[in-house]
Write a protein that holds these residues in place. Structure first.
Motif, PDB file in Angstrom:
ATOM      1  N   MET A 287       0.842  -1.197   0.000  1.00  0.00           N
ATOM      2  CA  MET A 287       0.000   0.000   0.000  1.00  0.00           C
ATOM      3  C   MET A 287       0.882   1.254   0.000  1.00  0.00           C
ATOM      4  SD  MET A 287      -2.977   1.099   2.711  1.00  0.00           S
ATOM      5  CE  MET A 287      -3.837   2.654   2.530  1.00  0.00           C
ATOM      6  N   THR A 288       0.590   2.176  -0.908  1.00  0.00           N
ATOM      7  CA  THR A 288       1.380   3.400  -1.018  1.00  0.00           C
ATOM      8  C   THR A 288       1.010   4.362   0.101  1.00  0.00           C
ATOM      9  OG1 THR A 288       1.434   3.156  -3.411  1.00  0.00           O
ATOM     10  CG2 THR A 288       2.003   5.312  -2.519  1.00  0.00           C
ATOM     11  N   PRO A 289       1.999   4.877   0.842  1.00  0.00           N
ATOM     12  CA  PRO A 289       1.678   5.823   1.916  1.00  0.00           C
ATOM     13  C   PRO A 289       1.122   7.126   1.354  1.00  0.00           C
ATOM     14  CG  PRO A 289       4.051   5.708   1.542  1.00  0.00           C
ATOM     15  CD  PRO A 289       3.443   4.622   0.714  1.00  0.00           C
ATOM     16  N   GLU A 290       0.326   7.832   2.173  1.00  0.00           N
ATOM     17  CA  GLU A 290      -0.268   9.094   1.734  1.00  0.00           C
ATOM     18  C   GLU A 290       0.759  10.202   1.647  1.00  0.00           C
ATOM     19  OE1 GLU A 290      -3.518  10.049   4.230  1.00  0.00           O
ATOM     20  OE2 GLU A 290      -4.763   8.358   3.570  1.00  0.00           O
ATOM     21  N   HIS A 291       1.819  10.087   2.418  1.00  0.00           N
ATOM     22  CA  HIS A 291       2.863  11.109   2.352  1.00  0.00           C
ATOM     23  C   HIS A 291       4.219  10.447   2.200  1.00  0.00           C
ATOM     24  CE1 HIS A 291       2.473  10.200   6.722  1.00  0.00           C
ATOM     25  NE2 HIS A 291       3.785  10.301   6.699  1.00  0.00           N
ATOM     26  N   ALA A 292       5.107  11.133   1.476  1.00  0.00           N
ATOM     27  CA  ALA A 292       6.445  10.609   1.239  1.00  0.00           C
ATOM     28  C   ALA A 292       7.376  10.871   2.418  1.00  0.00           C
ATOM     29  CB  ALA A 292       7.025  11.222  -0.025  1.00  0.00           C
ATOM     30  N   ALA A 293       7.109  11.959   3.131  1.00  0.00           N
ATOM     31  CA  ALA A 293       7.975  12.338   4.248  1.00  0.00           C
ATOM     32  C   ALA A 293       7.242  13.317   5.142  1.00  0.00           C
ATOM     33  CB  ALA A 293       9.270  12.965   3.723  1.00  0.00           C
ATOM     34  N   LEU A 294       7.787  13.480   6.328  1.00  0.00           N
ATOM     35  CA  LEU A 294       7.316  14.510   7.249  1.00  0.00           C
ATOM     36  C   LEU A 294       8.429  15.535   7.409  1.00  0.00           C
ATOM     37  CD1 LEU A 294       5.617  12.364  10.058  1.00  0.00           C
ATOM     38  CD2 LEU A 294       4.468  13.719   8.287  1.00  0.00           C
TER      39      LEU A 294
ATOM     40  N   ASP B 274       9.231  18.846   9.523  1.00  0.00           N
ATOM     41  CA  ASP B 274       8.762  19.571  10.699  1.00  0.00           C
ATOM     42  C   ASP B 274       7.357  19.126  11.079  1.00  0.00           C
ATOM     43  OD1 ASP B 274      11.095  21.032  10.964  1.00  0.00           O
ATOM     44  OD2 ASP B 274      10.388  22.664   9.683  1.00  0.00           O
ATOM     45  N   GLY B 275       7.111  17.836  10.949  1.00  0.00           N
ATOM     46  CA  GLY B 275       5.824  17.269  11.312  1.00  0.00           C
ATOM     47  C   GLY B 275       4.733  17.430  10.270  1.00  0.00           C
ATOM     48  N   GLU B 276       5.004  18.131   9.181  1.00  0.00           N
ATOM     49  CA  GLU B 276       4.002  18.346   8.138  1.00  0.00           C
ATOM     50  C   GLU B 276       4.219  17.362   6.996  1.00  0.00           C
ATOM     51  OE1 GLU B 276       3.923  22.379   6.856  1.00  0.00           O
ATOM     52  OE2 GLU B 276       4.009  23.194   8.897  1.00  0.00           O
ATOM     53  N   PRO B 277       3.158  16.739   6.501  1.00  0.00           N
ATOM     54  CA  PRO B 277       3.310  15.725   5.456  1.00  0.00           C
ATOM     55  C   PRO B 277       3.650  16.314   4.096  1.00  0.00           C
ATOM     56  CG  PRO B 277       0.988  16.092   5.939  1.00  0.00           C
ATOM     57  CD  PRO B 277       1.760  16.891   6.951  1.00  0.00           C
ATOM     58  N   LEU B 278       4.555  15.655   3.404  1.00  0.00           N
ATOM     59  CA  LEU B 278       4.871  15.981   2.014  1.00  0.00           C
ATOM     60  C   LEU B 278       4.111  14.963   1.166  1.00  0.00           C
ATOM     61  CD1 LEU B 278       6.746  17.683   0.076  1.00  0.00           C
ATOM     62  CD2 LEU B 278       8.283  15.703   0.150  1.00  0.00           C
ATOM     63  N   PRO B 279       3.095  15.398   0.408  1.00  0.00           N
ATOM     64  CA  PRO B 279       2.232  14.441  -0.309  1.00  0.00           C
ATOM     65  C   PRO B 279       3.010  13.564  -1.287  1.00  0.00           C
ATOM     66  CG  PRO B 279       1.253  16.638  -0.294  1.00  0.00           C
ATOM     67  CD  PRO B 279       2.659  16.786   0.214  1.00  0.00           C
ATOM     68  N   THR B 280       2.631  12.301  -1.323  1.00  0.00           N
ATOM     69  CA  THR B 280       3.225  11.374  -2.274  1.00  0.00           C
ATOM     70  C   THR B 280       2.975  11.817  -3.705  1.00  0.00           C
ATOM     71  OG1 THR B 280       2.845   9.574  -0.695  1.00  0.00           O
ATOM     72  CG2 THR B 280       3.308   8.942  -2.979  1.00  0.00           C
ATOM     73  N   GLU B 281       1.858  12.532  -3.928  1.00  0.00           N
ATOM     74  CA  GLU B 281       1.513  12.980  -5.283  1.00  0.00           C
ATOM     75  C   GLU B 281       2.611  13.848  -5.897  1.00  0.00           C
ATOM     76  OE1 GLU B 281      -0.445  12.990  -2.730  1.00  0.00           O
ATOM     77  OE2 GLU B 281      -2.251  11.866  -3.299  1.00  0.00           O
ATOM     78  N   ARG B 282       3.338  14.604  -5.074  1.00  0.00           N
ATOM     79  CA  ARG B 282       4.402  15.452  -5.617  1.00  0.00           C
ATOM     80  C   ARG B 282       5.548  14.610  -6.156  1.00  0.00           C
ATOM     81  NH1 ARG B 282       5.639  20.394  -1.609  1.00  0.00           N
ATOM     82  NH2 ARG B 282       7.376  20.613  -3.099  1.00  0.00           N
ATOM     83  N   VAL B 283       5.844  13.515  -5.491  1.00  0.00           N
ATOM     84  CA  VAL B 283       6.875  12.603  -5.984  1.00  0.00           C
ATOM     85  C   VAL B 283       6.388  11.925  -7.255  1.00  0.00           C
ATOM     86  CG1 VAL B 283       8.264  10.563  -5.471  1.00  0.00           C
ATOM     87  CG2 VAL B 283       7.797  12.234  -3.668  1.00  0.00           C
TER      88      VAL B 283
END
Length: 228
Positions: free
Chosen positions: A1-8, A10-19
């Motif tokens: 299952m693909t995670p919703e975010h690629a990274a955090l 400062d605690g804020e999610p970086l969306p997988t969609e950007r990658v």
């Protein structure tokens, strides 16, 4: 299952969609997406970029995603750094814009930084600001001139095959005043790049990556590869 975010960050999610959008960028002509790739992927400042292929082993696909995550993380960190510095960032390019990175840039900067600078207006803005902050002492310029006389031979000396090691005269070397500005510019650029590398290493040290998006050289995952 693909995670919703690629990274955090400062605690804020970086969306997988950007990658995903970056990975979907179509290759065009010679450049980053066309250069030869190692079997598993790029990890250090000096490695070549992982090339896109229609069919590739799962390990290569995983490394390519990890490499792309580093590019997008660099972009996001640069955006935040520019905001903190009050730097105006030019309008963002479309994710579909094809990257074209010179082989020399990949060699000098490393594939991740070269791709980030090609992809990210924020990264380019930050690099320019860091470069402008650098002070190059006159003594450093003079020292470089003295140690690299082979770079400043006159056209006539080059035609005659003269080198600083086999009898070149002062007339065979361009005067210091004529090349001083060029040397200063090159040394400032080099210092700016080193400052950018230092900023990036520090900025991403606290980034928390999701599974499948770790740094390509992270030894905690089985496909890691880190070369120097």
């Amino acid at each position: 299952m693909t995670p919703e975010h690629a990274a955090l960050i400062d605690g804020e999610p970086l969306p997988t969609e950007r990658v995903d959008a970056f990975l979907d960028t179509p290759p065009r002509g010679a450049g980053l997406n066309q250069c030869a790739a190692p079997p598993r992927g790029a990890t250090s400042h000096d490695d070549a970029a992982p090339a896109r292929r229609q069919t590739e082993p799962p390990s290569v696909a995983r490394q390519r995603r990890r490499w792309a995550t580093q590019v997008i993380v660099t972009d996001e960190l640069a955006r935040r750094a520019c905001a903190d510095r009050g730097l105006r960032v030019p309008e963002e390019l479309s994710p579909a814009s094809a990257l074209a990175v010179a082989e020399t840039d990949v060699a000098d900067l490393g594939s991740i930084v070269a791709a980030a600078l090609a992809h990210s207006p924020a990264a380019r803005t930050l690099l320019a600001a860091l470069e402008a902050e650098q002070t190059v002492p006159e003594a450093a310029v003079q020292d470089y001139y003295g140690r690299n006389q082979d770079r400043f031979l006159t056209p006539d000396a080059l035609r005659r095959g003269v080198t600083p090691f086999d009898g070149a005269t002062p007339e065979d070397v361009l005067p210091y005043d004529s090349v001083r500005e060029r040397i200063t510019r090159e040394l400032r650029q080099a210092a700016g790049r080193q400052a950018f590398f230092g900023w990036l290493d520090q900025a991403r040290s606290k980034v928390v990556y999701s599974h499948g998006h770790e740094h390509p050289g992270d030894p905690s995952h089985p496909d890691h590869e880190h070369r120097h």
